[in-house]
Design a protein around this motif. Structure first.
Motif, short mmCIF file in Angstrom:
data_model
loop_
_atom_site.label_atom_id
_atom_site.label_comp_id
_atom_site.label_asym_id
_atom_site.label_seq_id
_atom_site.Cartn_x
_atom_site.Cartn_y
_atom_site.Cartn_z
N LEU A 126 0.84 -1.19 0.00
CA LEU A 126 0.00 0.00 0.00
C LEU A 126 0.87 1.24 0.00
O LEU A 126 1.95 1.25 0.57
CB LEU A 126 -0.88 0.00 1.26
CG LEU A 126 -1.90 -1.13 1.35
CD1 LEU A 126 -2.48 -1.19 2.74
CD2 LEU A 126 -2.99 -0.95 0.32
N LEU A 130 -14.60 7.89 15.00
CA LEU A 130 -15.16 7.81 16.36
C LEU A 130 -15.37 9.20 16.95
O LEU A 130 -16.40 9.48 17.57
CB LEU A 130 -14.23 6.98 17.25
CG LEU A 130 -14.88 6.50 18.55
CD1 LEU A 130 -16.03 5.55 18.27
CD2 LEU A 130 -13.85 5.81 19.43
N ASP A 140 2.00 5.00 1.12
CA ASP A 140 2.00 5.63 2.45
C ASP A 140 0.75 6.45 2.69
O ASP A 140 0.22 6.48 3.79
CB ASP A 140 3.24 6.52 2.58
CG ASP A 140 4.47 5.69 2.86
OD1 ASP A 140 4.31 4.46 2.99
OD2 ASP A 140 5.56 6.26 2.96
N ARG A 141 0.29 7.11 1.63
CA ARG A 141 -0.90 7.93 1.79
C ARG A 141 -2.10 7.07 2.20
O ARG A 141 -2.86 7.44 3.09
CB ARG A 141 -1.20 8.63 0.46
CG ARG A 141 -2.40 9.55 0.51
CD ARG A 141 -2.46 10.35 -0.77
NE ARG A 141 -1.59 11.51 -0.69
CZ ARG A 141 -2.06 12.73 -0.40
NH1 ARG A 141 -3.32 12.92 -0.17
NH2 ARG A 141 -1.25 13.75 -0.33
N PRO A 159 -10.16 5.51 11.66
CA PRO A 159 -11.00 5.07 12.77
C PRO A 159 -11.11 6.11 13.88
O PRO A 159 -12.19 6.34 14.43
CB PRO A 159 -10.29 3.82 13.29
CG PRO A 159 -9.35 3.40 12.24
CD PRO A 159 -9.02 4.61 11.44
N THR A 160 -9.98 6.76 14.19
CA THR A 160 -9.99 7.79 15.23
C THR A 160 -10.91 8.94 14.84
O THR A 160 -11.76 9.37 15.62
CB THR A 160 -8.56 8.32 15.45
OG1 THR A 160 -7.78 7.27 16.01
CG2 THR A 160 -8.54 9.52 16.38
N LEU A 161 -10.74 9.42 13.60
CA LEU A 161 -11.58 10.54 13.17
C LEU A 161 -13.04 10.13 13.14
O LEU A 161 -13.91 10.88 13.55
CB LEU A 161 -11.14 11.01 11.78
CG LEU A 161 -9.78 11.70 11.74
CD1 LEU A 161 -9.49 12.20 10.34
CD2 LEU A 161 -9.73 12.85 12.74
N ILE A 212 -1.98 4.14 3.71
CA ILE A 212 -1.77 3.67 5.08
C ILE A 212 -2.11 4.78 6.07
O ILE A 212 -2.79 4.56 7.07
CB ILE A 212 -0.31 3.20 5.28
CG1 ILE A 212 -0.05 1.98 4.39
CG2 ILE A 212 -0.07 2.84 6.74
CD1 ILE A 212 1.38 1.51 4.44
N ALA A 213 -1.66 5.99 5.77
CA ALA A 213 -1.95 7.11 6.67
C ALA A 213 -3.45 7.24 6.89
O ALA A 213 -3.91 7.38 8.03
CB ALA A 213 -1.38 8.41 6.09
N TRP A 214 -4.22 7.15 5.80
CA TRP A 214 -5.66 7.30 5.95
C TRP A 214 -6.28 6.13 6.70
O TRP A 214 -7.15 6.32 7.55
CB TRP A 214 -6.34 7.48 4.59
CG TRP A 214 -6.28 8.92 4.18
CD1 TRP A 214 -5.60 9.43 3.14
CD2 TRP A 214 -6.88 10.03 4.86
NE1 TRP A 214 -5.73 10.80 3.11
CE2 TRP A 214 -6.52 11.19 4.15
CE3 TRP A 214 -7.68 10.16 6.00
CZ2 TRP A 214 -6.93 12.46 4.53
CZ3 TRP A 214 -8.10 11.44 6.39
CH2 TRP A 214 -7.72 12.56 5.66
N ILE A 215 -5.79 4.92 6.41
CA ILE A 215 -6.32 3.75 7.13
C ILE A 215 -6.06 3.91 8.63
O ILE A 215 -6.90 3.57 9.46
CB ILE A 215 -5.66 2.45 6.62
CG1 ILE A 215 -6.10 2.17 5.18
CG2 ILE A 215 -6.02 1.26 7.50
CD1 ILE A 215 -5.40 1.00 4.54
N PHE A 216 -4.90 4.46 8.98
CA PHE A 216 -4.53 4.60 10.39
C PHE A 216 -5.30 5.73 11.09
O PHE A 216 -5.59 5.64 12.27
CB PHE A 216 -3.02 4.85 10.51
CG PHE A 216 -2.22 3.58 10.52
CD1 PHE A 216 -2.72 2.41 9.97
CD2 PHE A 216 -0.95 3.54 11.11
CE1 PHE A 216 -1.99 1.23 9.97
CE2 PHE A 216 -0.22 2.37 11.13
CZ PHE A 216 -0.73 1.21 10.56
N VAL A 217 -5.58 6.79 10.36
CA VAL A 217 -6.22 7.95 11.00
C VAL A 217 -7.74 7.82 10.99
O VAL A 217 -8.42 8.30 11.90
CB VAL A 217 -5.77 9.26 10.31
CG1 VAL A 217 -6.51 10.45 10.87
CG2 VAL A 217 -4.28 9.45 10.48
#
Lengths: 315, 312
Positions: free
Chosen positions: A24, A40, A26-27, A36-38, A29-34
């Motif tokens: 994947l 919630l 990096d962009r 769920p937090t956003l 991955i960054a979105w996948i990582f951010v």
């Protein structure tokens, strides 16, 4: 000389390999990582806030959901801003804020200044001093009512012992003049350590060399304190005031357990008043407007304050 | 030269030490009073003047964990002679134990919701913090400030919509609902703190791992996670403490199955009025974990309470 892969990477690509695509991007991955937090935060914070704003323009009552909901425009806001009781509550909150911050900054800074003298065993005592702020404010507040009980309470006993008053008729939380002080004392007991810790960090950030230079210039200790210690620690002090200000503006648990807003309305802070409107009188639309006003106030004041804080930091 | 001009004199150190110890002792008195009251009999707990020396009893703890009813002759006869020491304590007060109290349940709820939300918060928070620390996320600063600002909202301001939303989703008064709620409340803290910790890990480690053929994900969990372990652990304890101590949402949004201990402890009453030893016993049990964590957290305390805005 290039030995390790790490050095090679640094040498070949100045930007590092961070941008390299493997699997994947990096962009992604960054979105996948951010995400769920956003998601919630949007679901549990922003969505309810928008809902609150919407409700604030209606006469909705949560305990009578089947009633016709009418759009009332700005009437709720108008009512709140014209209600003398609301202003009295705001005033009580302002007094609470001012006194807790003044006391906590004075005592907290003094303690930090003393602890910074690096006497033996200061770590142990610092840890003990910090206990109260880590506890549950509701449980602490509840137990302080016991300490304040007329006659049987320890605080009550100590005060009447030293002042010679009558322990049966002296009551911190039953007296309209003393009750505001009862919440100030309990809050100060609980949160002074917070201010102390931040002040301590501020004092420890001042390099020794500045004092050594001042010593060479034969500046007095007093002069050093006012021209070095205070200005250098000021951004930290202001940060402590910001955090305490925000927390005490929305103060609920400690005070609700301690006095429940009484006697009369003497300790009714805004969030206690808001709780009554929303969960006892069930005036949902009205209390939503109230909540919006409070949020805008704290957000506005905090933003202005942070600007001032940044100016002080830049100096 | 070990001696510098800024070293305080011996006298100044003594003076500072005495004042700080005096303050610490004053701070400790209410805490010690809670612990002591938990071991007092109801009579000792409301004695005047307050008693410092007393005969310790576990009655408060018995009353905390059991429900008791006034014993009639029939009940005493049916119950037979007391079989356990706690039964005996109840009998001495003219009551029989009619079952467990709800404190155990509430405490368990605190544990489930506290640990559940902390675990979820750590997973989401670490991922977001890693992304914010290592990647070029669009609008990074705005997003970070947005995450922080969610902490400024008074809980009561959003409680009604959350209540309505949870009711529609069937999450009202459930463990899952409270776990999601506390996770959201704590995310601001965990993202900010963890970003600080991850920023401190040199990026070269990951670059080396990528060169060695790791994927981004592998580099994340094989290289970064172990390095960030201490930071993650202390962040987790902070989230746990906040969830553990939370009161406003718990009292407004839960009524039965998912209610935690903080709204429950103040409501503990005995067979005749407020049972202070039982309240104190409940508070003591509830405070101990936090005090242990405070000792463990000493080093990271400041960072945790200020969202990493101040480092010690």
């Amino acid at each position: 000389m290039i030995h390790s892969p790490m050095d090679r990477a640094a040498a070949k690509t100045p930007d590092g390999v961070a941008k390299r695509i493997r699997g994947l991007s990096d962009r992604t991955i960054a979105w996948i990582f951010v995400a769920p937090t956003l998601f919630l935060l949007l679901a549990v914070n922003i969505f309810p806030l928008i809902w609150t704003i919407r409700l604030s323009f209606t006469n909705f009552r949560v305990n009578r959901p089947n009633n016709d909901v009418e759009w009332v425009g700005l009437r709720n806001y108008q009512r709140i801003l014209n209600d003398p009781d609301v202003w009295a509550t705001m005033q009580a909150t302002a007094h609470f804020l001012i006194w807790t911050i003044v006391l906590q900054v004075l005592i907290g800074f003094t303690l930090a200044y003393l602890i910074n003298k690096k006497f033996k065993g200061n770590d142990l005592w610092t840890t003990i001093i910090v206990f109260p702020m880590m506890l549950s404010p509701a449980v602490v507040g509840n137990f302080w009512t016991f300490l304040y009980q007329p006659q049987i309470g320890l605080f009550n006993y100590a005060v009447t012992f030293f002042t010679g008053g009558d322990p049966a008729s002296f009551s911190m939380i039953g007296d309209v003049h003393l009750a505001p002080w009862a919440i100030v004392i309990a809050d100060t007991w609980m949160w002074t350590p917070f201010v102390m810790l931040i002040c301590l960090a501020g004092l420890r950030s001042i390099p020794d060399s500045i004092y050594e230079a001042a010593e060479c210039d034969r500046a007095s200790k007093w002069r050093q304190f006012w021209t070095i210690t205070i200005p250098m620690a000021l951004p930290f002090l202001m940060l402590a005031v910001l955090f305490r200000g925000i927390e005490n503006f929305k103060m609920f648990d400690l005070v609700v357990q301690l006095t429940g807003g009484g006697p009369g309305n003497t300790t009714t802070l805004t969030s206690i008043d808001l709780k009554r409107e929303a969960f006892e009188k069930w005036r949902t639309g009205y209390s939503s407007a109230y909540a919006v006003i409070l949020f805008v106030t704290v957000f506005g004041l905090a933003s202005i304050y942070v600007k001032a804080l940044n100016k002080v930091k830049e100096r | 030269m070990s001696f510098s001009v800024t070293d305080p004199s011996k006298g100044a150190k003594w003076f500072a030490g005495i004042l700080v110890v005096a303050y610490a002792v004053i701070t400790l008195i209410p805490l010690l009073w809670i612990v002591a009251t938990g071991f007092k009999s109801p009579v000792d707990s409301i004695a005047y003047p307050p008693v410092v020396v007393f005969e310790p009893t576990l009655e408060g703890y018995v009353n905390l964990f059991t429900d008791r009813t006034r014993a009639t002759d029939d009940m005493l006869e049916a119950a037979g002679p007391p079989t356990t020491w706690y039964d005996e304590i109840a009998r001495e007060r003219g009551t029989v134990i009619s079952g467990p109290s709800r404190y155990g349940e509430r405490f368990l709820n605190s544990v489930i919701i506290g640990f559940g939300s902390t675990a979820l918060c750590m997973v989401l928070g670490t991922m977001a913090a890693y992304a914010f620390s290592r990647f070029k996320v669009p609008l990074k600063d705005d997003l970070l400030f947005f995450i922080l600002s969610t902490r400024m909202m008074p809980p009561i301001a959003v409680a009604i919509p959350i209540f309505l939303m949870f009711r529609n989703l069937g999450l009202n008064d459930t463990h899952l609902g409270m776990i999601l709620l506390y996770t959201a409340v704590n995310l601001s803290l965990s993202v900010w703190l963890l970003k600080g910790f991850i920023d401190e890990i040199p990026i070269e480690y990951e670059e080396a791992a990528l060169i060695d053929g790791y994927t981004r994900f592998q580099a994340f969990y094989k290289v970064v996670l172990p390095q960030a372990a201490t930071g993650i652990a202390s962040t987790a304890i902070f989230c746990l403490i906040f969830a553990w101590n939370e009161y406003a949402f718990a009292v407004l949004l839960t009524s039965g199955t998912a209610q935690t201990a903080p709204p429950f402890i103040p409501t503990i009453i005995g067979t005749s009025g407020k049972d202070w030893p039982a309240v104190a016993a409940g508070a003591t049990i509830f405070l101990i974990p936090v005090m242990v964590f405070t000792i463990l957290l000493r080093k990271h305390l400041l960072r945790g309470i200020t969202f990493g805005a101040v480092r010690k």
